[in-house]
Write a protein that holds these residues in place. Structure first.
Motif, mmCIF file in Angstrom:
data_model
loop_
_atom_site.group_PDB
_atom_site.id
_atom_site.type_symbol
_atom_site.label_atom_id
_atom_site.label_comp_id
_atom_site.label_asym_id
_atom_site.label_seq_id
_atom_site.Cartn_x
_atom_site.Cartn_y
_atom_site.Cartn_z
ATOM 1 N N LYS A 223 0.813 -1.162 0.299
ATOM 2 C CA LYS A 223 0.535 -0.604 -0.065
ATOM 3 C C LYS A 223 0.972 1.207 0.073
ATOM 4 C CE LYS A 223 -4.191 0.409 1.297
ATOM 5 N NZ LYS A 223 -5.734 -0.383 0.215
ATOM 6 N N VAL A 224 0.706 2.234 -0.755
ATOM 7 C CA VAL A 224 1.866 3.564 -0.759
ATOM 8 C C VAL A 224 0.402 4.172 -0.245
ATOM 9 C CG1 VAL A 224 2.698 4.746 -2.043
ATOM 10 C CG2 VAL A 224 3.349 2.912 -3.022
ATOM 11 N N HIS A 225 0.506 5.411 0.437
ATOM 12 C CA HIS A 225 -0.632 6.582 0.616
ATOM 13 C C HIS A 225 0.218 7.619 -0.661
ATOM 14 C CE1 HIS A 225 -1.769 4.932 4.341
ATOM 15 N NE2 HIS A 225 -1.118 4.380 4.706
ATOM 16 N N TRP A 226 -0.725 8.817 -0.879
ATOM 17 C CA TRP A 226 -0.420 9.156 -2.329
ATOM 18 C C TRP A 226 -1.758 11.017 -1.634
ATOM 19 C CZ3 TRP A 226 -1.112 8.420 -8.098
ATOM 20 C CH2 TRP A 226 -0.368 9.568 -8.205
ATOM 21 N N CYS A 227 -0.690 12.121 -1.666
ATOM 22 C CA CYS A 227 -1.571 13.173 -1.106
ATOM 23 C C CYS A 227 -2.019 14.187 -2.820
ATOM 24 C CB CYS A 227 -0.741 13.746 -0.160
ATOM 25 S SG CYS A 227 -1.675 15.448 0.437
ATOM 26 N N VAL A 228 -2.266 13.714 -3.344
ATOM 27 C CA VAL A 228 -2.655 14.358 -4.427
ATOM 28 C C VAL A 228 -3.238 16.138 -4.659
ATOM 29 C CG1 VAL A 228 -2.264 12.229 -5.790
ATOM 30 C CG2 VAL A 228 -5.081 13.776 -4.978
ATOM 31 N N ARG A 229 -2.991 16.505 -5.999
ATOM 32 C CA ARG A 229 -2.728 18.002 -5.352
ATOM 33 C C ARG A 229 -4.855 19.094 -5.463
ATOM 34 N NH1 ARG A 229 -0.703 22.588 -9.752
ATOM 35 N NH2 ARG A 229 -1.812 24.550 -8.389
ATOM 36 N N ASN A 230 -5.407 18.248 -5.656
ATOM 37 C CA ASN A 230 -7.031 18.773 -5.523
ATOM 38 C C ASN A 230 -7.876 17.311 -5.748
ATOM 39 O OD1 ASN A 230 -7.632 18.231 -7.934
ATOM 40 N ND2 ASN A 230 -6.325 20.042 -8.443
ATOM 41 N N GLU A 231 -9.032 17.208 -5.456
ATOM 42 C CA GLU A 231 -9.980 16.622 -6.019
ATOM 43 C C GLU A 231 -10.801 16.131 -6.451
ATOM 44 O OE1 GLU A 231 -11.749 14.870 -2.867
ATOM 45 O OE2 GLU A 231 -10.585 15.794 -1.395
ATOM 46 N N PHE A 232 -10.321 16.809 -7.831
ATOM 47 C CA PHE A 232 -10.166 16.095 -9.222
ATOM 48 C C PHE A 232 -9.632 15.110 -9.412
ATOM 49 C CE2 PHE A 232 -8.474 16.359 -13.197
ATOM 50 C CZ PHE A 232 -10.142 16.319 -14.691
ATOM 51 N N VAL A 233 -7.974 15.481 -8.732
ATOM 52 C CA VAL A 233 -7.250 14.393 -9.757
ATOM 53 C C VAL A 233 -7.697 13.123 -8.488
ATOM 54 C CG1 VAL A 233 -4.891 13.814 -8.715
ATOM 55 C CG2 VAL A 233 -5.494 16.320 -9.717
ATOM 56 N N LYS A 234 -7.451 13.143 -7.824
ATOM 57 C CA LYS A 234 -8.624 12.496 -6.701
ATOM 58 C C LYS A 234 -9.847 10.883 -7.256
ATOM 59 C CE LYS A 234 -9.226 10.925 -1.692
ATOM 60 N NZ LYS A 234 -11.260 10.360 -1.576
ATOM 61 N N GLY A 235 -10.522 12.068 -7.849
ATOM 62 C CA GLY A 235 -12.100 11.405 -7.807
ATOM 63 C C GLY A 235 -11.133 10.970 -9.467
ATOM 64 N N ALA A 236 -10.090 11.449 -10.170
ATOM 65 C CA ALA A 236 -9.680 10.748 -10.983
ATOM 66 C C ALA A 236 -9.351 9.278 -11.736
ATOM 67 C CB ALA A 236 -8.888 11.902 -12.617
ATOM 68 N N ILE A 237 -7.965 9.687 -10.436
ATOM 69 C CA ILE A 237 -6.943 7.871 -10.291
ATOM 70 C C ILE A 237 -7.770 7.555 -10.188
ATOM 71 C CG2 ILE A 237 -5.316 7.281 -8.934
ATOM 72 C CD1 ILE A 237 -4.295 10.423 -9.173
ATOM 73 N N GLU A 238 -8.895 7.311 -8.865
ATOM 74 C CA GLU A 238 -9.924 5.955 -8.575
ATOM 75 C C GLU A 238 -10.648 5.978 -9.200
ATOM 76 O OE1 GLU A 238 -10.422 7.980 -3.890
ATOM 77 O OE2 GLU A 238 -11.881 8.329 -5.343
ATOM 78 N N LEU A 239 -11.368 7.385 -10.067
ATOM 79 C CA LEU A 239 -11.753 6.871 -10.910
ATOM 80 C C LEU A 239 -10.937 5.369 -12.278
ATOM 81 C CD1 LEU A 239 -15.087 6.092 -12.294
ATOM 82 C CD2 LEU A 239 -14.439 8.217 -13.797
ATOM 83 N N LYS B 189 -4.323 -0.446 -4.373
ATOM 84 C CA LYS B 189 -3.000 -1.154 -3.290
ATOM 85 C C LYS B 189 -2.511 0.875 -3.283
ATOM 86 C CE LYS B 189 -0.705 -4.876 -5.630
ATOM 87 N NZ LYS B 189 0.279 -5.357 -5.794
ATOM 88 N N LEU B 190 -4.003 2.196 -3.289
ATOM 89 C CA LEU B 190 -3.020 3.300 -3.126
ATOM 90 C C LEU B 190 -4.273 4.221 -2.280
ATOM 91 C CD1 LEU B 190 -2.942 4.701 -6.615
ATOM 92 C CD2 LEU B 190 -1.166 4.240 -4.995
ATOM 93 N N ALA B 191 -3.864 4.755 -1.338
ATOM 94 C CA ALA B 191 -4.923 5.169 0.158
ATOM 95 C C ALA B 191 -4.369 6.866 -0.337
ATOM 96 C CB ALA B 191 -3.575 5.331 1.087
ATOM 97 N N LEU B 192 -5.457 7.314 -1.632
ATOM 98 C CA LEU B 192 -5.164 8.569 -1.773
ATOM 99 C C LEU B 192 -6.144 9.428 -0.755
ATOM 100 C CD1 LEU B 192 -6.590 7.591 -5.285
ATOM 101 C CD2 LEU B 192 -4.282 9.062 -4.701
ATOM 102 N N THR B 193 -5.346 10.822 -0.489
ATOM 103 C CA THR B 193 -5.373 12.157 0.760
ATOM 104 C C THR B 193 -5.565 13.390 -0.537
ATOM 105 O OG1 THR B 193 -6.233 12.685 2.495
ATOM 106 C CG2 THR B 193 -3.609 11.638 1.358
ATOM 107 N N THR B 194 -6.124 14.331 0.023
ATOM 108 C CA THR B 194 -6.261 15.707 -0.141
ATOM 109 C C THR B 194 -5.374 16.504 1.037
ATOM 110 O OG1 THR B 194 -8.389 16.805 -0.436
ATOM 111 C CG2 THR B 194 -7.233 16.160 -2.578
#
Length: 336
Positions: A34-50, A67-72
């Motif tokens: 698992k890799v935690h990943w703090c991305v720039r904004n909710e758009f990027v987070k949502g796009a990666i999740e989708l 394998k990703l734990a995404l957050t802003t």
């Protein structure tokens, strides 16, 4: 890094969703469940999740979302992780990390940033030490030669990881090394950080020369002089036993000065072809760190009375409005 002691798999996170941040996440997923990943904004987070890939950078890289734990939220990431990799452009680091209010004692902060923190006009290692009281024993620096685009294609790439603690070296090697990522180690934290900044500045110069029509012969002389100028600068700001012919110094300089993947070289090439500095910077889809670092590095060299004709010439073009062709004509007389 007390939290990782006795652990075979420390929890790791990446702050930043640009091209190199995305490449680092890809590297880490080779060895981490698992890799935690703090991305720039909710758009990027949502796009990666989708869709399973970064919508803006290295879009060919597919991620297993499980394998990703995404957050802003940088605090969410830092609280969860033992190792925090900082991979934002230097101009955005302050606004990102100064939101950090959680407890970060005992965590290892790894800088993959190759630029000056503008608000403080200093390297990341000093910024973390002075602002956050994160000592060098809790820091590491990642140097190349390692273009994000080649990591995306899983072409053989090289990382140099500089840190003062052997325990940290062992942990980071296990996190990053893979079939296509070779890792070497160094204790020259500041030397690696300054050289990574300097090579971006010199790459702008190589690009300007290319745009002006200078050929391979001049580029060879230019890079030969650049590595000597780099050695002079490093010895002045951080005296240490080092061999600038090693990959973290000369190798990273070579790939950044010559590669078509190099955003700093591409910025310089536009200026050499006649773009104004402002229009060249604005036309770039990614941050060219060398542009923002040039002023700070020039001021350090000036303060220390260093003979740095290449840095001086690039500064005069970028910040004094001097004509690139005339400045490089003058520079040719100073190189050998």
């Amino acid at each position: 890094m007390s939290k990782t002691k006795g652990k075979s798999s420390p929890i790791v996170g990446v702050v930043g969703s640009g091209s190199f941040g995305t490449a680092i996440v890809k590297m880490l997923l080779e060895n981490s469940k698992k890799v935690h990943w703090c991305v720039r904004n909710e758009f990027v987070k949502g796009a990666i999740e989708l869709r399973g890939h970064n919508p803006n950078y290295l879009t060919s890289v597919s991620f297993d979302i499980k394998k990703l734990a995404l957050t802003t939220d940088v605090n969410e990431l830092v609280s969860a992780c033992d190792v925090v990799v900082l991979a934002t452009p230097s101009i955005y680091l302050s606004e990102t990390i100064e939101k950090m209010t959680c407890n970060y004692e005992g965590k290892l902060f790894v800088s993959a940033i190759k630029g000056i923190v503008p608000k403080h006009n200093d390297v990341v290692a000093h910024y973390l030490r002075d602002v956050f009281k994160i000592g060098f024993r809790s820091q590491a620096v990642i140097a190349g030669p390692c273009h994000a685009e080649e990591v995306a294609m899983e072409r053989l790439s090289y990382l140099t990881i500089a840190t003062a603690e052997k325990e940290n070296i062992d942990v980071l090697r296990e996190l990053f090394a893979s079939d296509y990522i070779k890792v070497s180690c160094s204790k020259d934290i500041l030397g690696n950080e300054y050289s990574a900044i300097l090579k971006n500045i010199y790459a702008i110069g190589a690009g300007i020369a290319s745009g002006l029509g200078y050929g391979d012969n001049f580029q060879a002389v230019f890079v030969s002089n650049a590595i000597r100028e780099m050695e002079l600068f490093l010895d002045a700001v951080y005296p240490e036993t080092r061999d600038v012919n090693e990959s973290a110094y000369l190798g990273d300089l070579l790939v950044t000065a010559y590669s078509l993947f190099s955003r700093n070289r591409n910025l310089g090439n536009l200026i050499g072809k006649g773009y104004t500095v402002k229009s060249a910077v604005q036309s770039m889809s990614m941050v060219a760190e060398g542009y923002y670092a040039t002023r700070g590095i020039y001021e350090i060299a000036y303060e220390k009375k260093l003979k740095t004709p290449i840095i001086n010439a690039i500064f005069s073009v970028l910040y004094e409005g001097k004509d690139a062709e005339k400045q490089f004509e003058k520079l040719t007389a100073k190189l050998n």
